[in-house]
Design a protein around this motif. Structure first.
Motif, PDB file in Angstrom:
ATOM      1  N   ARG A  64     -16.172   7.565  -4.328  1.00 34.69           N
ATOM      2  CA  ARG A  64     -15.372   6.334  -4.346  1.00 34.69           C
ATOM      3  C   ARG A  64     -13.874   6.608  -4.303  1.00 34.69           C
ATOM      4  NH1 ARG A  64     -16.596   1.515  -4.429  1.00 34.69           N
ATOM      5  NH2 ARG A  64     -14.664   0.852  -5.407  1.00 34.69           N
ATOM      6  N   GLU A  65     -13.445   7.805  -4.666  1.00 31.90           N
ATOM      7  CA  GLU A  65     -12.017   8.094  -4.657  1.00 31.90           C
ATOM      8  C   GLU A  65     -11.576   8.785  -3.365  1.00 31.90           C
ATOM      9  OE1 GLU A  65     -10.145   6.782  -7.076  1.00 31.90           O
ATOM     10  OE2 GLU A  65     -12.053   6.005  -7.787  1.00 31.90           O
ATOM     11  N   VAL A  66     -12.479   8.866  -2.380  1.00 34.67           N
ATOM     12  CA  VAL A  66     -12.115   9.490  -1.101  1.00 34.67           C
ATOM     13  C   VAL A  66     -11.409   8.437  -0.261  1.00 34.67           C
ATOM     14  CG1 VAL A  66     -12.948  10.741   0.916  1.00 34.67           C
ATOM     15  CG2 VAL A  66     -14.118  10.993  -1.276  1.00 34.67           C
ATOM     16  N   ALA A  67     -10.158   8.209  -0.563  1.00 39.87           N
ATOM     17  CA  ALA A  67      -9.341   7.216   0.138  1.00 39.87           C
ATOM     18  C   ALA A  67      -7.896   7.404  -0.280  1.00 39.87           C
ATOM     19  CB  ALA A  67      -9.810   5.797  -0.202  1.00 39.87           C
ATOM     20  N   ALA A  68      -6.984   6.843   0.522  1.00 37.06           N
ATOM     21  CA  ALA A  68      -5.569   6.924   0.180  1.00 37.06           C
ATOM     22  C   ALA A  68      -5.259   6.110  -1.074  1.00 37.06           C
ATOM     23  CB  ALA A  68      -4.729   6.432   1.353  1.00 37.06           C
ATOM     24  N   LEU A  69      -6.011   5.037  -1.266  1.00 34.15           N
ATOM     25  CA  LEU A  69      -5.852   4.181  -2.437  1.00 34.15           C
ATOM     26  C   LEU A  69      -6.992   4.430  -3.422  1.00 34.15           C
ATOM     27  CD1 LEU A  69      -5.066   0.820  -0.569  1.00 34.15           C
ATOM     28  CD2 LEU A  69      -3.404   2.280  -1.751  1.00 34.15           C
ATOM     29  N   PRO A  70      -6.846   4.010  -4.684  1.00 36.07           N
ATOM     30  CA  PRO A  70      -7.973   4.092  -5.618  1.00 36.07           C
ATOM     31  C   PRO A  70      -9.150   3.277  -5.098  1.00 36.07           C
ATOM     32  CG  PRO A  70      -5.931   3.569  -6.769  1.00 36.07           C
ATOM     33  CD  PRO A  70      -5.636   3.474  -5.314  1.00 36.07           C
ATOM     34  N   GLY A  71     -10.339   3.582  -5.596  1.00 39.60           N
ATOM     35  CA  GLY A  71     -11.540   2.955  -5.081  1.00 39.60           C
ATOM     36  C   GLY A  71     -11.487   1.444  -5.041  1.00 39.60           C
ATOM     37  N   ASP A  72     -11.052   0.804  -6.123  1.00 40.24           N
ATOM     38  CA  ASP A  72     -11.025  -0.661  -6.144  1.00 40.24           C
ATOM     39  C   ASP A  72     -10.034  -1.231  -5.150  1.00 40.24           C
ATOM     40  OD1 ASP A  72     -12.954  -0.581  -8.052  1.00 40.24           O
ATOM     41  OD2 ASP A  72     -11.729  -1.337  -9.690  1.00 40.24           O
ATOM     42  N   TRP A  73      -8.870  -0.604  -5.050  1.00 38.95           N
ATOM     43  CA  TRP A  73      -7.864  -1.090  -4.088  1.00 38.95           C
ATOM     44  C   TRP A  73      -8.343  -0.854  -2.655  1.00 38.95           C
ATOM     45  CZ3 TRP A  73      -6.840  -3.497  -7.825  1.00 38.95           C
ATOM     46  CH2 TRP A  73      -5.782  -3.399  -8.714  1.00 38.95           C
ATOM     47  N   GLU A 116       0.801  -1.218   0.000  1.00 40.11           N
ATOM     48  CA  GLU A 116       0.000   0.000   0.000  1.00 40.11           C
ATOM     49  C   GLU A 116       0.838   1.275   0.000  1.00 40.11           C
ATOM     50  OE1 GLU A 116      -2.615  -3.259   1.648  1.00 40.11           O
ATOM     51  OE2 GLU A 116      -0.514  -2.658   1.767  1.00 40.11           O
ATOM     52  N   GLU A 117       1.808   1.351   0.879  1.00 41.05           N
ATOM     53  CA  GLU A 117       2.647   2.551   0.949  1.00 41.05           C
ATOM     54  C   GLU A 117       3.372   2.782  -0.370  1.00 41.05           C
ATOM     55  OE1 GLU A 117       2.796   4.773   3.185  1.00 41.05           O
ATOM     56  OE2 GLU A 117       2.290   3.938   5.139  1.00 41.05           O
ATOM     57  N   SER A 118       3.877   1.698  -0.945  1.00 43.16           N
ATOM     58  CA  SER A 118       4.605   1.810  -2.208  1.00 43.16           C
ATOM     59  C   SER A 118       3.685   2.248  -3.334  1.00 43.16           C
ATOM     60  CB  SER A 118       5.260   0.470  -2.562  1.00 43.16           C
ATOM     61  OG  SER A 118       6.182   0.080  -1.570  1.00 43.16           O
ATOM     62  N   TYR A 119       2.448   1.737  -3.301  1.00 38.49           N
ATOM     63  CA  TYR A 119       1.520   2.124  -4.360  1.00 38.49           C
ATOM     64  C   TYR A 119       1.205   3.616  -4.293  1.00 38.49           C
ATOM     65  CZ  TYR A 119      -2.370   2.737  -7.419  1.00 38.49           C
ATOM     66  OH  TYR A 119      -3.161   3.203  -8.427  1.00 38.49           O
ATOM     67  N   VAL A 120       0.981   4.142  -3.104  1.00 37.16           N
ATOM     68  CA  VAL A 120       0.657   5.562  -2.962  1.00 37.16           C
ATOM     69  C   VAL A 120       1.774   6.415  -3.555  1.00 37.16           C
ATOM     70  CG1 VAL A 120       0.308   7.429  -1.301  1.00 37.16           C
ATOM     71  CG2 VAL A 120      -0.865   5.240  -0.990  1.00 37.16           C
TER      72      VAL A 120
END
Length: 506
Positions: free
Chosen positions: A369-378, A342-346
């Motif tokens: 759906r995009e209100v998150a540190a990761l994209p919605g699906d992740w 997760e950290e690496s993806y951000v």
């Protein structure tokens, strides 16, 4: 000795094995996706249909979990459809006149095209289309080339299977028929085998159509509600930009070349016209950007054919083309497969967005759906075991007399499915989509363990609501972070009486 034709036949098999192994290794890195949990629980209630999807994907999903929880086995299903899709794409290349290089190039682009990789990466109603849409195109191409008209029966079977997975194939079938009608390809339509193929498709789809009819066509209600506040509706130019982004801008030239080539070749022009009509349909009906995505293997196959012809005596150029596709495909692979922590993806996503100057919500299809540190699906692959465990802890902490009457109430199918999947001994109900159809399960609602939100606020059903726990998940989707768990007591009327007024189809 292996002859050239033998090696050409081997390419689809090698490509299918490579795609399957890629997904088998890459996919099970985060957790179960919200919809995956929902599909599994729906499949554990086998039926001819559900409020928001046909039965095929739920039934397949549930079958993978019959002998215990297995994310690897679950994700192997879309991986298989991805493998089948790339196999058929390679065969379509051959049908369009391409050779081994064209097959290999199409396979590479298919494997790394973001939206196609995502379809093969997690369970969803689009996974079956990876295989059936290019398969339908392959059969129709062969029919235009003079194949036995009885192949319409295979087209009908593929269309029927698609309809039992996702209804949007209707738009593709309509566009394909229109493309044939306005070109000389129309000659293959006027025979009894075409009618028989249509009959087979309708027969396969009939049980689900009857289910929808018997339940008042809830899918139409759901779609209408989605257009009125949930879905993000964009204009034509922005929609075309989204199509470019989901197919990876550096790989998209292959399918764009394919579209131009199809339109320029009279025999196959119907496929190019079908794509244009399909996109127009999506714009008219405000379809999400990924709804028509299963059509891209067809265009990718078509694009590989002229690229092969242009580089016929230029092996160095071919090597550069393959290297280009691999480099940019691998560079953007973390956008479609959960292969980075997760950290690496951000950090990775921040670099990509800075490089391409794209807003983080450019591909958002639903508000919030995009209100998150990761994209919605992740993000929606996080937090579910924690929510289920917290709900179970609160339920188990109730006095025995209350626990006998209590039920967990979840505001959405993600929370409800998490409880049902991870803590199957805890009863759970919801008013969201198919859960509403399943009703109160006999619980009077006198004691409710509620996940999130308020208890039937519009109905003023409960005298008291006490928050007793909060579930925190850093990586979860925005509205699942800091999720309260409350106990509701003092129902002013039976839950069954309130149920008809609290339906949420969206």
């Amino acid at each position: 000795m292996t002859h050239a034709n033998d090696r050409e036949v081997l390419v689809p098999w090698i490509a299918a094995a490579a795609v399957f192994l890629l997904h088998l290794v890459a996919n099970p890195h985060y957790g179960y996706f919200r919809d995956e949990l929902y599909f599994i629980i729906c499949g554990f209630h086998p039926d001819w249909g559900y409020v928001d999807q046909p039965p095929l994907v739920p039934l397949m999903s549930a079958a993978t979990q019959l002998f215990g929880h297995s994310l690897v086995l679950l994700r192997a299903v879309p991986a298989l459809f991805g493998a089948a899709g790339v196999f058929v794409t390679c065969r379509l290349v051959s049908a369009l006149g391409g050779g081994r290089f064209a097959q290999a190039l199409a396979a590479i682009v298919f494997a790394f095209t973001g939206v196609l990789s995502a379809f093969a990466g997690k369970v969803g109603t689009d996974e079956v289309g990876l295989w059936t849409w290019p398969l339908i195109a392959l059969y129709v191409v062969r029919l235009t080339q003079g194949a036995d008209p009885r192949w319409w029966l295979a087209v009908g079977a593929a269309a029927g299977i698609s309809l039992e997975s996702k209804y949007s194939v209707v738009f593709f079938l309509a566009a394909l028929a229109a493309g044939l009608l306005v070109t000389p390809g129309r000659r293959i339509l006027f025979n009894r085998w075409f009618a028989a193929g249509c009959g087979i498709a309708a027969l396969i789809a009939l049980p689900n159509i009857l289910w929808q009819w018997q339940h008042g066509f809830p899918m139409f209600e759901l779609l209408e509600n989605g257009q009125n506040g949930k879905n993000i509706i964009v204009g034509p130019l922005f929609y075309l930009l989204q199509e470019l982004i989901i197919t990876i801008p550096f790989l998209a030239p292959v399918w764009i070349i394919g579209l131009v080539w199809l339109v320029s070749v009279p025999r196959y022009r119907f496929l190019g016209i079908a794509y244009v009509i399909l996109i127009v349909e999506m714009l008219l009906f405000h379809g999400k950007h990924y709804y028509p995505a299963a059509v891209y293997p067809i265009l990718i196959a078509a694009g590989a054919v002229p690229i092969e012809a242009w580089t016929l005596r230029a092996s160095v150029v071919r090597g550069l083309v393959v290297a280009y596709a691999f480099v940019f495909g691998l560079a953007f692979l973390p956008m479609s497969l959960p292969i980075l922590p997760e950290e690496s993806y951000v950090a990775y996503a921040a670099r990509v967005n800075a490089l391409l100057h794209l807003p983080h919500d450019v591909l958002a299809t639903e508000h919030g759906r995009e209100v998150a540190a990761l994209p919605g699906d992740w993000a929606d692959m996080h937090g579910w075991p924690e929510i289920a465990a917290a709900a179970k802890h609160v339920y188990d902490s109730l006095p025995p007399a209350e626990r006998k009457r209590a039920v967990v109430f979840a505001g959405n199918y993600g929370d409800a499915s998490a409880v049902a999947f991870f803590t199957p001994d805890v009863p759970v109900i919801s008013v969201h989509n198919q859960y509403w159809e399943w009703g109160t399960k006999g619980y009077d609602g006198s004691v409710l363990v509620q996940i999130g939100g308020t208890c039937f606020e519009a109905e003023h059903l409960y005298a008291s609501r006490t928050v007793v726990a909060t579930v925190r998940s850093r990586w979860a989707i925005g509205w699942e972070q800091n999720r309260p768990i409350a106990i509701c007591r003092g129902a002013r009327k039976p839950l069954a009486a309130a149920w008809p007024t609290v339906k949420v189809f969206i």
